[in-house]
Design a protein around this motif. Structure first.
Motif, mmCIF file in Angstrom:
data_model
loop_
_atom_site.group_PDB
_atom_site.id
_atom_site.type_symbol
_atom_site.label_atom_id
_atom_site.label_comp_id
_atom_site.label_asym_id
_atom_site.label_seq_id
_atom_site.Cartn_x
_atom_site.Cartn_y
_atom_site.Cartn_z
ATOM 1 N N LYS A 143 -1.705 14.263 1.704
ATOM 2 C CA LYS A 143 -2.098 13.105 0.887
ATOM 3 C C LYS A 143 -1.012 12.040 1.004
ATOM 4 C CE LYS A 143 -3.625 11.736 -3.697
ATOM 5 N NZ LYS A 143 -3.972 12.144 -5.056
ATOM 6 N N LEU A 144 -1.434 10.781 1.062
ATOM 7 C CA LEU A 144 -0.479 9.711 1.343
ATOM 8 C C LEU A 144 -0.767 8.490 0.472
ATOM 9 C CD1 LEU A 144 1.691 8.953 3.613
ATOM 10 C CD2 LEU A 144 -0.209 7.873 4.809
ATOM 11 N N ASN A 145 0.296 7.931 -0.148
ATOM 12 C CA ASN A 145 0.143 6.645 -0.831
ATOM 13 C C ASN A 145 0.452 5.541 0.168
ATOM 14 O OD1 ASN A 145 -0.412 7.826 -3.329
ATOM 15 N ND2 ASN A 145 1.781 8.083 -3.735
ATOM 16 N N VAL A 146 -0.523 4.702 0.435
ATOM 17 C CA VAL A 146 -0.346 3.665 1.458
ATOM 18 C C VAL A 146 0.127 2.365 0.808
ATOM 19 C CG1 VAL A 146 -1.491 2.383 3.305
ATOM 20 C CG2 VAL A 146 -2.093 4.775 2.888
ATOM 21 N N VAL A 147 -0.462 2.033 -0.324
ATOM 22 C CA VAL A 147 0.001 0.872 -1.094
ATOM 23 C C VAL A 147 0.268 1.350 -2.519
ATOM 24 C CG1 VAL A 147 -0.654 -1.365 -2.073
ATOM 25 C CG2 VAL A 147 -1.217 -0.841 0.307
ATOM 26 N N GLU A 148 1.487 1.084 -3.003
ATOM 27 C CA GLU A 148 1.844 1.470 -4.370
ATOM 28 C C GLU A 148 2.185 0.231 -5.160
ATOM 29 O OE1 GLU A 148 4.071 5.595 -3.212
ATOM 30 O OE2 GLU A 148 4.722 4.629 -5.069
ATOM 31 N N ASN A 149 1.427 -0.020 -6.227
ATOM 32 C CA ASN A 149 1.608 -1.219 -7.057
ATOM 33 C C ASN A 149 1.784 -2.476 -6.210
ATOM 34 O OD1 ASN A 149 1.553 0.526 -9.277
ATOM 35 N ND2 ASN A 149 3.759 0.871 -9.104
ATOM 36 N N GLY A 150 0.957 -2.559 -5.180
ATOM 37 C CA GLY A 150 0.954 -3.765 -4.354
ATOM 38 C C GLY A 150 1.892 -3.744 -3.167
ATOM 39 N N THR A 151 2.769 -2.746 -3.094
ATOM 40 C CA THR A 151 3.726 -2.685 -1.980
ATOM 41 C C THR A 151 3.225 -1.730 -0.892
ATOM 42 O OG1 THR A 151 5.561 -3.154 -3.458
ATOM 43 C CG2 THR A 151 6.113 -2.143 -1.340
ATOM 44 N N LEU A 152 3.242 -2.208 0.343
ATOM 45 C CA LEU A 152 2.826 -1.383 1.484
ATOM 46 C C LEU A 152 3.936 -0.379 1.777
ATOM 47 C CD1 LEU A 152 0.676 -1.012 3.791
ATOM 48 C CD2 LEU A 152 2.088 -2.560 5.155
ATOM 49 N N THR A 153 3.651 0.920 1.591
ATOM 50 C CA THR A 153 4.703 1.921 1.780
ATOM 51 C C THR A 153 4.729 2.481 3.194
ATOM 52 O OG1 THR A 153 3.223 3.593 0.901
ATOM 53 C CG2 THR A 153 4.771 2.617 -0.639
ATOM 54 N N THR A 154 3.578 2.477 3.846
ATOM 55 C CA THR A 154 3.525 2.975 5.222
ATOM 56 C C THR A 154 2.245 2.501 5.885
ATOM 57 O OG1 THR A 154 3.474 4.972 6.602
ATOM 58 C CG2 THR A 154 2.369 5.125 4.484
ATOM 59 N N LEU A 155 2.216 2.531 7.197
ATOM 60 C CA LEU A 155 0.951 2.390 7.924
ATOM 61 C C LEU A 155 0.476 3.797 8.267
ATOM 62 C CD1 LEU A 155 1.887 -0.602 10.260
ATOM 63 C CD2 LEU A 155 0.375 -0.677 8.266
ATOM 64 N N LEU A 156 -0.734 3.898 8.795
ATOM 65 C CA LEU A 156 -1.248 5.201 9.207
ATOM 66 C C LEU A 156 -0.828 5.457 10.659
ATOM 67 C CD1 LEU A 156 -4.884 4.974 7.773
ATOM 68 C CD2 LEU A 156 -2.821 5.825 6.645
ATOM 69 N N HIS A 157 -0.284 6.650 10.918
ATOM 70 C CA HIS A 157 0.257 6.953 12.248
ATOM 71 C C HIS A 157 -0.346 8.203 12.866
ATOM 72 C CE1 HIS A 157 3.695 4.174 12.573
ATOM 73 N NE2 HIS A 157 3.821 4.292 11.258
ATOM 74 N N ASN A 158 -0.360 8.205 14.206
ATOM 75 C CA ASN A 158 -0.484 9.458 14.938
ATOM 76 C C ASN A 158 0.888 9.705 15.593
ATOM 77 O OD1 ASN A 158 -0.362 7.840 17.252
ATOM 78 N ND2 ASN A 158 -2.557 7.997 17.674
ATOM 79 N N ARG A 159 0.994 10.713 16.427
ATOM 80 C CA ARG A 159 2.317 11.059 16.960
ATOM 81 C C ARG A 159 2.856 9.980 17.889
ATOM 82 N NH1 ARG A 159 3.076 15.626 19.786
ATOM 83 N NH2 ARG A 159 5.071 16.069 18.820
#
Lengths: 463, 447
Positions: free
Chosen positions: B299-315
């Motif tokens: 499970k991944l938080n991608v945007v937290e309270n409006g801040t982009l925490t990560t993009l989605l990645h493969n290897r």
């Protein structure tokens, strides 16, 4: 692809519950899909699609099964599954097969599978170079090359046993122009029923430059105003509006059920008398052309609307039964995964009298849609929406500045009624058409024409 | 030829031809589709399809080929074409075959109960639903795309580094477009249900929802073109988010096609926006315990309270950005190559119900569905101009439907202009979900 005796057995098996017609469709397709982006070949994928589709009718009812299991047991099981959905009292004398190779209307010179991928790559690189060099604001170019060779066998309980080879080649070129604030795209996607000769003979200087030019034009464009305007739609892919808004309504799929605005209107005036609308699968090597349809019937030139009068529909075999009409060579499907139904091939509005210049000069204030994008239509209501990929304002009979982000919305049959000028420069554009029997190659076409009023949606807030 | 025999022979011949690491991805699907029209079965389809995708490293590039015919001739086809494909590739960042993780979440997304529903039971339910639809309102004249589909997909992945993973999922979904007519005007409404528990399907309730939706568009009001506060109803919000979901992919960003490139760690949305990707949800289309490269999902938080925490990645994209993969390698089927896509991606719900959002609006528009999403958007700039249906709201009440409209705006601006996030998160038949969103405003033009 499969031997006569096995196909016969499958047909017999599928008729055991009283069906009155059965058909077997076998497909063995080879595809290549290459993508160039950022100057490099980034994806190169080859595939082989293979499967068998079995269809059984009982009167107006039908059942369809498909499988990739080509063993005798697998095929007979699939036939039984189709039969289980049928409960009829049909007694059919399955006719002996009349083996036939579909007559080749569209000559192919170099089969895609016979050409080294490195040669395909060369053409792609040429296209990318031309687009990249068009202007210094071009920041990204994507070139996609697709080719396929589809070998089919269509056999049915009437004794039909037809084999055909269909070859398609297409290149799409997408260019992105960017500055500090914006990124805009331009696109061109020519295609044909041809082999590698299509790419060798393709006028890359034209297509790649146009894709880049559209992107650059949009980058400098203001947001399109919204409101109701006369709209001039240019030729070639401009025909997509009438494809969606009228063409689909002329397919037996919707006519047989009375769901089309054009149902029961043969002989009636459905368009201004300057409008003639034709579907023709026999135009040599065009993207929507076929040697034989997916029910084994020959394609033909179908005049749908002549001088505004509705003349007929696009009819497949099953809907032909319901409508008591002969099929028109319009039964098409994406692959063995779909039962065929009535579909378009190359559909176009026939050329009229006006020159494109006259049409523009006669328009005081309006929108000129030079290249149309995609769109969709609600088949129940005829309401449609389309993006314009390259649009201009027209002021006092002259093309003014470019505008971006425009969408056209309206109602198909109403829009058809309000075509008020038809040009003399017929052109065809390649597209993929998605419907009940999957996604198939079709051409849309028209000359430059004008609709007296369409609702235009844009981002400019003080319309 | 069964798939394991096929694999062994393929890997042996591949290795002889010079492939270093190799993978075989297998997919088998069983499908049933039926359509109903005016009480009759209009379409009946059953299918069984098997396909495999081969990929292997040759001269430092990953060559791909697939086939639906599992026989000797295909082994040759796969190896020759994958080899030629690898030879023309010029990727800077090379894909690798992964040996696998030590732990995978122990959870099953397959429902034996759903599998046991017979085709006859499905058809009978559809016929009952058909009756209820016509009984619900005399203005119903027809239905369209009235179909039920059940699918069971088995997947397996085997590679030459010893990884062997298997997965089995199934789902059942039905949809109907109800067409209603009054005073010679035709309108339609779409209703889709993803069935998680066959015991709870209710034809009458479902028919009423479908018919209410269609009828709600009859007798549109004349409204002025202007800038209105807009509620994007959950289904419209979801389809808009779905259209722009690729902007959250590191692959799209690395290709220079996403505005979110180099935005990790920055505010991209209002404080009230949280975007989550959860691969472990039951009865969702995007659930998975391993991704298309065999990486264990999380499970991944991608945007937290409006801040982009990560993009989605493969290897591959993770290696390029110097981060760890997020387990978002994806493949549409054996016919695709490995790229990046979310598992179950959604906007976290807020506190107000849809009705409360409407009640809070002095004047505005509810947008219930969007059309032209594949053509009327610029996925890079975020600009959109779309046809839409919806309702006119005055003094906290829906006054009636509007005429067909176009709404125009920008997705990235919109993320910063959400005044309220609704509580009604829905996914529909998709792996992207959203609740209703009250937007500051959009430019609206009526037909």
């Amino acid at each position: 692809m499969l031997n006569h005796a096995l196909v016969q057995d499958v047909i017999h098996e599928s008729l055991t519950t009283g069906g009155d017609f059965a058909e077997v469709f076998v497909e063995d397709t080879f595809k290549d899909n290459l993508l160039l982006q950022g100057g490099r070949i980034d994806k190169s994928l080859s595939g082989r699609d293979f499967g068998v589709g079995i269809r059984v009718y009982n009167g107006f009812h039908s059942a369809y099964t498909y499988t990739t299991d080509f063993s005798r047991e697998g095929l007979l099981k699939s036939a039984r599954q189709a039969a289980q959905a049928i409960n009829g009292n049909g007694k059919v004398n399955v006719q002996p097969f009349q083996h036939e190779q579909a007559p080749v209307i569209h000559e192919i010179n170099q089969l895609p599978q016979s050409v080294e991928k490195a040669r395909k790559v060369n053409v792609m690189k040429n296209a990318a170079d031309i687009a990249n060099n068009y202007h210094n604001s071009i920041s990204q170019v994507r070139v996609n090359l697709l080719d396929e060779e589809q070998n089919v066998l269509i056999a049915n309980s009437d004794g039909k046993f037809v084999e055909d080879k269909r070859v398609h080649s297409r290149m799409s070129i997408a260019a992105i122009a960017s500055n500090e604030h914006d990124m805009e795209t331009g696109f061109y996607g020519p295609g044909a029923v041809q082999g590698f000769e299509f790419f060798e003979n393709l006028d890359l200087n034209h297509y790649a430059k146009e894709a880049a030019r559209i992107a650059v034009t949009n980058l400098g464009a203001d947001p399109c105003p919204s409101g109701k305007f006369p709209v001039i739609i240019d030729n070639e892919f401009g025909g997509v509006i009438f494809h969606e808004a009228c063409g689909h309504g002329l397919e037996a799929t919707s006519v047989a059920k009375g769901k089309s605005a054009f149902a029961n209107k043969v002989g009636e005036q459905v368009a201004p008398d300057i409008v003639t609308y034709i579907d023709d699968g026999t135009i040599p090597n065009e993207w929507g052309s076929i040697n034989v349809d997916d029910e084994g019937n020959k394609p033909q030139k179908n005049v749908l609307i002549e001088n505004g009068i509705l003349k007929g529909y696009l009819v497949d075999q099953l809907n032909g039964r319901i409508m008591d009409t002969e099929p028109t060579g319009s039964g098409r499907r994406e692959s063995y995964r779909y039962a065929p139904t009535s579909r378009m091939t190359n559909t176009y509005i026939a050329p009229g009298e006006s020159t494109p210049e006259e049409i523009i000069a006669n328009t005081e204030h309006g929108i000129y849609a030079r290249y149309m994008g995609g769109g969709s239509v609600n088949p129940a209501t005829g309401d449609y929406n389309f993006a314009i990929n390259e649009a201009y304002l027209v002021k006092n009979g002259k093309i003014d500045k470019p505008v971006r982000g425009a969408t056209l919305i309206g109602n198909g049959p109403k829009t058809l009624q309000t075509v008020d000028m038809v040009g003399n420069n017929l052109g065809h554009g390649a597209g993929m058409c998605g419907s009940l029997s999957g996604s198939i190659p079709v051409n849309v076409g028209q000359p430059t024409l004008r609709v007296s009023e369409i609702t235009v949606g844009g981002r400019k807030e003080d319309a | 030829m069964n798939v394991l025999e096929f694999k062994d022979e393929l890997f042996q011949k591949g290795s002889e031809k010079g492939f270093k690491d190799m993978e075989l991805y297998y997919e088998k699907s069983d499908r049933f589709v039926c359509a109903i029209d005016k009480g009759e079965v209009d379409q009946f389809t059953t299918a069984e399809v098997t396909g495999v995708s081969f990929r292997g490293v040759y001269a430092d590039q990953m060559g791909y080929a697939y086939t639906e015919k599992l026989d000797e001739s295909s082994i040759e086809f796969l190896i020759e074409n994958a080899l030629e494909n690898a030879s023309v590739l010029e990727s800077e960042d090379v894909e690798e075959i992964y040996e696998g993780d030590s732990n995978y979440k122990d959870i099953s997304f397959s429902s034996e109960a759903l599998k046991s529903v017979t085709n006859e039971e499905k058809i009978n339910f559809m016929k009952e639903l058909d009756k209820e639809i016509y009984a619900a309102d005399e203005r119903v004249v027809a239905t369209n795309f009235f179909t039920m589909q059940s699918v069971d997909v088995q997947k397996a992945m085997y590679n030459s580094k010893g990884l062997a993973l298997e997965d089995d999922q199934n789902y059942l979904v039905y949809m109907v477009i109800v067409i209603v007519e009054e005073n010679d005007v035709t309108k339609s409404g779409v209703h889709i249900e993803v069935v998680s528990d066959w015991g709870k399907v209710n034809a009458k309730e479902s028919a009423q929802k479908a018919v209410q939706e269609a009828v709600s568009y009859l007798n549109p009001l004349e409204t002025d073109d202007k800038f209105y506060p807009v509620i994007l109803r959950q289904d419209a919000a979801r389809s808009l988010l779905d259209t722009f979901v690729t902007t959250f992919s590191a692959e799209t960003a690395q290709q220079g096609m996403s505005k979110l490139k180099e935005k990790v760690g920055s505010k991209i949305a209002g404080d009230n926006i949280n975007l989550v990707d959860d691969p472990f949800m039951k009865n969702r289309m995007g659930s998975r315990t391993f991704d298309a490269e065999g990486v264990a999902t999380e499970k991944l938080n991608v945007v937290e309270n409006g801040t982009l925490t990560t993009l989605l990645h493969n290897r591959k994209t993770a290696k390029k950005d110097g981060v760890k993969t997020t387990g978002h390698a994806s493949k549409v089927s054996y016919k695709g190559t490995v790229n990046v896509a979310p598992s179950n991606f959604y906007i976290e719900p807020g506190s107000q119900s849809y009705d409360e959002l409407v009640q809070g609006l002095d004047e505005g528009i509810v947008v219930t569905n969007l059309q032209g999403l594949h053509s009327g958007v610029n996925a890079i700039s975020g600009d959109f101009s779309l046809a839409a249906n919806g309702y006119y709201v005055k003094d906290g009440k829906i006054q009636g439907p509007t005429n067909l409209m176009t709404i125009a705006g920008n997705f990235f601006e919109l993320l910063n202009e959400v005044n309220e996030v609704g509580s009604d998160l829905e996914f529909g038949p998709s792996n992207v979900g959203a609740p209703s969103l009250l937007l500051k405003g959009l430019s609206v033009t009526f037909e």
